[in-house]
Design a protein around this motif. Structure first.
Motif, mmCIF file in Angstrom:
data_model
loop_
_atom_site.group_PDB
_atom_site.id
_atom_site.type_symbol
_atom_site.label_atom_id
_atom_site.label_comp_id
_atom_site.label_asym_id
_atom_site.label_seq_id
_atom_site.Cartn_x
_atom_site.Cartn_y
_atom_site.Cartn_z
ATOM 1 N N CYS A 22 30.591 7.111 59.518
ATOM 2 C CA CYS A 22 30.969 8.371 60.184
ATOM 3 C C CYS A 22 30.701 8.330 61.687
ATOM 4 C CB CYS A 22 30.220 9.543 59.555
ATOM 5 S SG CYS A 22 30.728 9.885 57.860
ATOM 6 N N SER A 23 29.512 7.820 62.065
ATOM 7 C CA SER A 23 29.176 7.762 63.493
ATOM 8 C C SER A 23 30.097 6.797 64.240
ATOM 9 C CB SER A 23 27.711 7.358 63.689
ATOM 10 O OG SER A 23 27.464 6.101 63.090
ATOM 11 N N THR A 24 30.463 5.687 63.588
ATOM 12 C CA THR A 24 31.376 4.722 64.219
ATOM 13 C C THR A 24 32.762 5.327 64.403
ATOM 14 O OG1 THR A 24 30.153 2.914 63.163
ATOM 15 C CG2 THR A 24 32.314 2.378 64.051
ATOM 16 N N VAL A 35 31.809 -2.895 72.113
ATOM 17 C CA VAL A 35 31.587 -4.066 71.247
ATOM 18 C C VAL A 35 30.162 -4.065 70.690
ATOM 19 C CG1 VAL A 35 31.552 -6.599 71.161
ATOM 20 C CG2 VAL A 35 33.291 -5.426 72.507
ATOM 21 N N GLY A 36 29.182 -3.696 71.530
ATOM 22 C CA GLY A 36 27.787 -3.653 71.076
ATOM 23 C C GLY A 36 27.593 -2.650 69.954
ATOM 24 N N GLY A 37 28.210 -1.462 70.107
ATOM 25 C CA GLY A 37 28.115 -0.432 69.069
ATOM 26 C C GLY A 37 28.771 -0.874 67.771
ATOM 27 N N MET A 38 29.869 -1.583 67.920
ATOM 28 C CA MET A 38 30.577 -2.083 66.728
ATOM 29 C C MET A 38 29.733 -3.107 65.975
ATOM 30 S SD MET A 38 33.453 -1.439 65.295
ATOM 31 C CE MET A 38 34.400 -2.088 63.934
ATOM 32 N N VAL A 44 24.162 -2.875 60.445
ATOM 33 C CA VAL A 44 23.514 -1.824 59.643
ATOM 34 C C VAL A 44 24.292 -1.585 58.345
ATOM 35 C CG1 VAL A 44 22.880 0.619 59.562
ATOM 36 C CG2 VAL A 44 22.483 -0.691 61.646
ATOM 37 N N GLY A 45 25.635 -1.576 58.437
ATOM 38 C CA GLY A 45 26.474 -1.378 57.252
ATOM 39 C C GLY A 45 26.293 -2.473 56.220
ATOM 40 N N LEU A 46 26.242 -3.735 56.686
ATOM 41 C CA LEU A 46 26.063 -4.869 55.768
ATOM 42 C C LEU A 46 24.670 -4.851 55.126
ATOM 43 C CD1 LEU A 46 27.809 -7.745 57.758
ATOM 44 C CD2 LEU A 46 28.614 -6.660 55.655
ATOM 45 N N VAL A 47 23.648 -4.510 55.939
ATOM 46 C CA VAL A 47 22.279 -4.425 55.392
ATOM 47 C C VAL A 47 22.202 -3.320 54.333
ATOM 48 C CG1 VAL A 47 19.886 -3.807 55.941
ATOM 49 C CG2 VAL A 47 21.137 -5.386 57.422
#
Length: 205
Positions: A22-24, A35-38, A44-47
């Protein structure tokens, strides 16, 4: 309790994954995604997904282990009770019923101890977790979750009471069938002598 803790970890992982997505998307729609945010979102998503998968697998394993422990203990207690009663145990309880209790009866408890109890505790813990995370974002939504989600275990408990009566009646019939089957098997020679085996066969069917 370990099963519940692992399921709770899976819930937190789900929340983290939804938050990242949602935040992305919000940053992308506002044109503020770099790019850094991505990269951070991807990590975080993969973890979160990995934690969810691991916690689900471990929760399933612990659930099975709890059910195995319960069945082992109960079968041991049934066996000890039979030893205390001695060879005349069948005057108090039929052999077929003892077999059904120690085999099928104990097997059915896997659902209760392995699935029902952990799910009941988790259903009480999850709304509190969701409320504490949702309240800073939207108090009305958090209140709705806190009020209505706990109704799920209450409904489960009501259904369980109804099911308990039905299953109690079913178990009595099941035990009677087992008693009749064993009695017919033990008296098969007598039934054959009096040519009553065919009639008893039809009765059992």
């Amino acid at each position: 309790f370990l099963t519940v803790a692992l399921r709770w970890l899976g819930l937190v992982s789900n929340i983290a994954f939804v938050w990242v997505v949602c935040s992305t998307l919000t940053l992308a729609l506002e044109g503020a995604l770099d790019v850094g945010g991505m990269r951070r979102a991807l990590v975080v998503g993969l973890v979160a997904l990995a934690l969810k998968a691991i916690s689900t697998k471990l929760a399933s394993r612990e659930s099975f282990a709890a059910a195995v422990d319960v069945k082992r203990v109960l079968r041991h207690r049934i066996y000890e009770k039979l030893l205390r009663l001695g060879p005349s145990y069948n005057k108090r309880v039929p052999t077929a019923e003892v077999v059904q209790l120690s085999v099928e009866g104990c097997e059915q408890l896997e659902t209760y101890f392995g699935k029902y109890l952990p799910q009941l505790l988790y259903a009480l813990l999850a709304p509190v977790t969701l409320f504490s995370i949702t309240a800073p974002i939207s108090v009305p939504a958090a209140v709705v979750l806190l009020v209505f989600v706990p109704l799920i275990p209450l409904v489960i408990m009501v259904i369980q009471r109804v099911a308990k009566r039905l299953l109690g009646s079913y178990w009595d019939e099941y035990a009677a069938l087992g008693d009749g089957f064993l009695e017919n098997l033990q008296g098969l020679t007598t039934l054959k002598i009096y040519q009553a085996d065919e009639a008893r066969h039809r009765q059992m069917n």
